[in-house]
Design a protein around this motif. Structure first.
Motif, PDB file in Angstrom:
ATOM      1  N   GLY A  19       7.014  -0.135 -12.117  1.00  0.00           N
ATOM      2  CA  GLY A  19       6.074  -0.240 -11.012  1.00  0.00           C
ATOM      3  C   GLY A  19       6.500  -1.288 -10.000  1.00  0.00           C
ATOM      4  O   GLY A  19       7.625  -1.789 -10.020  1.00  0.00           O
ATOM      5  N   THR A  76       5.158  -4.916  -8.020  1.00  0.00           N
ATOM      6  CA  THR A  76       4.238  -6.053  -8.073  1.00  0.00           C
ATOM      7  C   THR A  76       4.440  -6.897  -6.837  1.00  0.00           C
ATOM      8  O   THR A  76       5.561  -7.348  -6.557  1.00  0.00           O
ATOM      9  N   VAL A  87      -0.978  -7.672  -6.114  1.00  0.00           N
ATOM     10  CA  VAL A  87      -1.223  -6.236  -6.067  1.00  0.00           C
ATOM     11  C   VAL A  87      -0.203  -5.586  -6.989  1.00  0.00           C
ATOM     12  O   VAL A  87       1.003  -5.785  -6.830  1.00  0.00           O
ATOM     13  N   GLN A  88      -0.710  -4.828  -7.954  1.00  0.00           N
ATOM     14  CA  GLN A  88       0.166  -4.177  -8.919  1.00  0.00           C
ATOM     15  C   GLN A  88      -0.035  -2.674  -8.828  1.00  0.00           C
ATOM     16  O   GLN A  88      -1.168  -2.184  -8.885  1.00  0.00           O
ATOM     17  N   ILE A  89       1.074  -1.969  -8.687  1.00  0.00           N
ATOM     18  CA  ILE A  89       1.048  -0.516  -8.641  1.00  0.00           C
ATOM     19  C   ILE A  89       1.809  -0.014  -9.854  1.00  0.00           C
ATOM     20  O   ILE A  89       3.005  -0.257  -9.999  1.00  0.00           O
ATOM     21  N   SER A 149      -2.280   3.769 -11.513  1.00  0.00           N
ATOM     22  CA  SER A 149      -3.239   2.666 -11.353  1.00  0.00           C
ATOM     23  C   SER A 149      -2.777   1.703 -10.272  1.00  0.00           C
ATOM     24  O   SER A 149      -1.579   1.513 -10.068  1.00  0.00           O
ATOM     25  N   ILE A 150      -3.765   1.124  -9.595  1.00  0.00           N
ATOM     26  CA  ILE A 150      -3.520   0.070  -8.616  1.00  0.00           C
ATOM     27  C   ILE A 150      -4.511  -1.055  -8.899  1.00  0.00           C
ATOM     28  O   ILE A 150      -5.732  -0.819  -8.958  1.00  0.00           O
ATOM     29  N   THR A 151      -4.000  -2.246  -9.082  1.00  0.00           N
ATOM     30  CA  THR A 151      -4.855  -3.393  -9.389  1.00  0.00           C
ATOM     31  C   THR A 151      -4.683  -4.434  -8.303  1.00  0.00           C
ATOM     32  O   THR A 151      -3.555  -4.886  -8.049  1.00  0.00           O
TER      33      THR A 151
END
Length: 226
Positions: free
Chosen positions: A152, A154, A162-164, A168-170
């Motif tokens: 992913g 980061t 922001v983490q992809i 999921s995206i957080t």
């Protein structure tokens, strides 16, 4: 003396610079004479050997069978042999090539040459294949970074990220703001606000209240739920 020896002696005498006036005119032939009349034509010790005779200059002389040799075709001398019995011959000062000399010592290294002219621009190369990247881009101050891996992406900054990932995206941080000049839609099968502790009631939903059933008749004009 034999004729060959006389010719050799003439080759030395003919190199005498300024000796043309000393070269003897052909003497009268004498019976039994065997000497060569060259006593006054050879420079003593070779001090006057011909610096003025060039390699291309042709020298002419006549051989008298009585034993003498004399020069011709030079300044102050006859143009031809003085007797038809005399033998005319010629030569020049160029001798046989000498043996090859020894190889010289290796010379010193030369100076560095001047830089050459810039070359012509080359033809554009073919388009390359798409490249792969795995690594981290980091800001000069080291506070921000973007990491790309097969798992992913980061995006990190002071107090937020922001983490992809896969599906999921957080978004997390000390303060998170979602702003738009028009509407902001948040959609999902379940939408949780602040952890989703309690269900939300919409306008006109029935709710249980103390003593019976009630209805919400007024809500926030800026926060809407479906």
């Amino acid at each position: 003396m034999r004729p060959v020896a006389a010719l050799l002696q003439l080759a030395v005498a003919s190199l005498c610079v300024g000796c043309a006036d000393k070269m003897p005119v052909a003497p009268e032939e004498e019976e039994g004479s065997s000497g060569v009349v060259l006593a006054e034509t050879v420079a003593p010790g070779g001090e006057h050997m011909a610096a003025g005779v060039t390699a291309a200059e042709v020298l002419y002389a006549c051989y008298n069978p009585s034993g003498s040799v004399y020069r011709i075709r030079a300044e102050g001398l006859p143009d031809d042999c003085v007797s038809p019995r005399h033998v005319e011959f010629s030569w020049n000062e160029t001798g046989p090539q000498g043996p090859q000399g020894e190889q010289g010592e290796k010379g010193d290294k030369g100076d560095t040459g001047e830089p050459g002219e810039p070359g012509e621009p080359g033809e554009p190369g073919p388009k390359g294949d798409p490249g792969d990247f795995t690594g981290v881009f980091q800001s000069p101050n080291g506070l921000y970074s973007l990491e790309v891996t097969d798992a992913g992406i980061t995006l990190l900054g002071p107090g937020g990220s922001v983490q992809i990932g896969t599906g999921s995206i957080t978004v997390s941080g000390t303060f998170v703001e979602v702003a738009a000049s028009a509407n902001v839609d948040v959609r999902g099968s379940i939408v949780r606000l602040n952890g989703g502790c309690l269900p939300l009631a919409r306008l006109n939903d029935l709710v249980l209240v103390s003593g019976g059933v009630g209805r919400i008749t007024q809500g926030s004009p800026t926060v809407l739920g479906c």
